[in-house]
Design an enzyme around this catalytic site. Structure first.
Site, mmCIF file in Angstrom:
data_model
loop_
_atom_site.group_PDB
_atom_site.id
_atom_site.type_symbol
_atom_site.label_atom_id
_atom_site.label_comp_id
_atom_site.label_asym_id
_atom_site.label_seq_id
_atom_site.Cartn_x
_atom_site.Cartn_y
_atom_site.Cartn_z
ATOM 1 N N ILE A 1 -3.633 -4.359 8.261
ATOM 2 C CA ILE A 1 -2.873 -3.734 7.174
ATOM 3 C C ILE A 1 -1.419 -3.614 7.603
ATOM 4 C CG2 ILE A 1 -2.623 -1.685 5.722
ATOM 5 C CD1 ILE A 1 -5.562 -1.083 6.304
ATOM 6 N N HIS B 1 -6.644 0.726 -4.855
ATOM 7 C CA HIS B 1 -6.222 1.670 -3.818
ATOM 8 C C HIS B 1 -5.378 1.020 -2.739
ATOM 9 C CE1 HIS B 1 -6.254 5.302 -1.550
ATOM 10 N NE2 HIS B 1 -7.003 4.840 -0.575
ATOM 11 N N GLY B 2 -5.518 -0.281 -2.519
ATOM 12 C CA GLY B 2 -4.789 -0.910 -1.429
ATOM 13 C C GLY B 2 -5.511 -0.728 -0.113
ATOM 14 N N GLU B 3 -4.756 -0.727 0.963
ATOM 15 C CA GLU B 3 -5.299 -0.519 2.312
ATOM 16 C C GLU B 3 -6.263 -1.615 2.742
ATOM 17 O OE1 GLU B 3 -7.466 3.106 2.615
ATOM 18 O OE2 GLU B 3 -5.751 4.390 2.315
ATOM 19 N N GLY B 4 -6.444 -2.670 1.973
ATOM 20 C CA GLY B 4 -7.400 -3.691 2.351
ATOM 21 C C GLY B 4 -8.838 -3.329 2.073
#
Length: 331
Positions: free
Chosen positions: A69, A302-305
């Site tokens: 990330i 949300h993102g963050e992978g």
């Protein structure tokens, strides 16, 4: 001629390692010989064959999967393009470091390694409406730093991002690469209301007008209207290709970064799959333009992978299915 910082990357983009089609064929042959209806496992068969093609191993094995990330901040945030303060990027990085973020739990569940990279969060990139986000040397150095994500070894790389305001930056990069205006690419991001979305579109349009013809070259577009996390993701994708590591992309920012490489050489993303599609309207458009079909449809923004980490479980299962069937076929 004087060498420029981007020259090494242009050379890499011009001479990418090809897929191992023999390994891919061996995996497909195993599925064809197995005691089951033809192609009955659907995309599981395709994923296993893809993993073999880009790792060079048949059957493929996913023993050291890694989530990387990249976190960056952006000068354009001063225009009120996000409901979240710039400090939220660093807070999320600290939460990951403390083990309390969603990505930590998904990595534990799927037995994935995790690296989170703080890309000079205390020094936001330039405001893209009036200057380049990065100079060429800084952009190239960040790409090189992103290549270090695979140092120490990995056999599956999951890429994600953190960055307040980076959905606007991703929209600007997509508009520069694919065409259109700000309104064609911006979305609600982390919760923008209609007034904020109008500001996001205005920032994109101002950036496109300011940088003009300088956006014609993909790497120039990256440094002018992109950001550090975008540059680092580009570097990580290239390093994975050179090291024969399949890649899972997650989120609009990672997809926009990948689009830079695709614009420079359309074959650059052949070792990449798209993990999931976020609700951002621009993400679906970018994925379609790149020919990427998501593995998951969970509506994760949300993102963050997180989407890539979840999809990694599917890739691991596909690899194990392939290897288990290979043993059965030999019996």
């Amino acid at each position: 001629m004087t060498a420029t910082p981007f020259d090494d990357f242009r050379s890499l983009l011009a001479a990418l390692p090809p897929a191992d089609h023999a390994a891919e064929a061996r995996v497909r042959a195993v599925f064809a010989k197995a005691d089951k209806p033809k192609e009955s496992l659907g995309r599981i068969e395709d994923i296993a064959a893809w993993a073999a093609a880009w790792s060079g191993r048949a059957p493929p094995a996913i023993n050291r999967p890694l989530v990387a990330i990249f976190a960056g901040n952006h000068g354009a945030v001063r225009h009120g393009i996000s409901p979240r303060p710039v400090a939220a990027t660093a807070n999320e990085v600290e939460l990951c470091a403390a083990g309390g973020a969603a990505i930590n739990q998904v990595c534990i569940a799927n037995d994935l390694g995790l690296k989170v990279f703080d890309l000079a969060l205390d020094i936001p990139t330039g405001d893209i409406t009036e200057e380049a986000a990065l100079d060429e040397r800084g952009c190239a150095a960040t790409m090189a730093f992103g290549m270090e994500a695979v140092a120490g070894g990995a056999d599956l790389l999951c890429l994600g991002d953190l960055g307040v305001g980076n959905s606007t930056i991703a929209a600007a990069l997509c508009a520069a690469l694919f065409g259109g205006e700000g309104g064609d690419w911006v979305g609600p991001g982390s919760g923008a209301d209609p007034a904020m979305m109008a500001r996001k579109a205005e920032v994109v349009d101002r950036a496109l007008a300011f940088h003009g013809s300088g956006l014609g070259d993909p790497l120039e577009a990256l440094r002018r209207v992109g950001g550090r996390e975008f540059a680092a993701i580009c570097g990580a994708i290239l390093a994975a290709r050179m090291e024969k590591i399949p890649v899972l992309l997650d989120g609009l920012a990672a997809t926009a970064a990948a689009a830079v490489l695709h614009a420079a050489n359309p074959g650059t993303l052949d070792h990449c799959l798209l993990a999931s599609l976020s609700p951002e309207p621009g993400h679906a458009k970018a994925a379609e333009a790149l020919g990427l079909r998501p593995l998951l449809g969970f509506g994760i923004s949300h993102g963050e992978g997180v989407g890539a980490a979840l999809a990694a479980g599917i890739v691991k299962a596909a690899a194990l299915t392939s290897s288990g069937m290979a043993v059965a076929v030999r019996l």
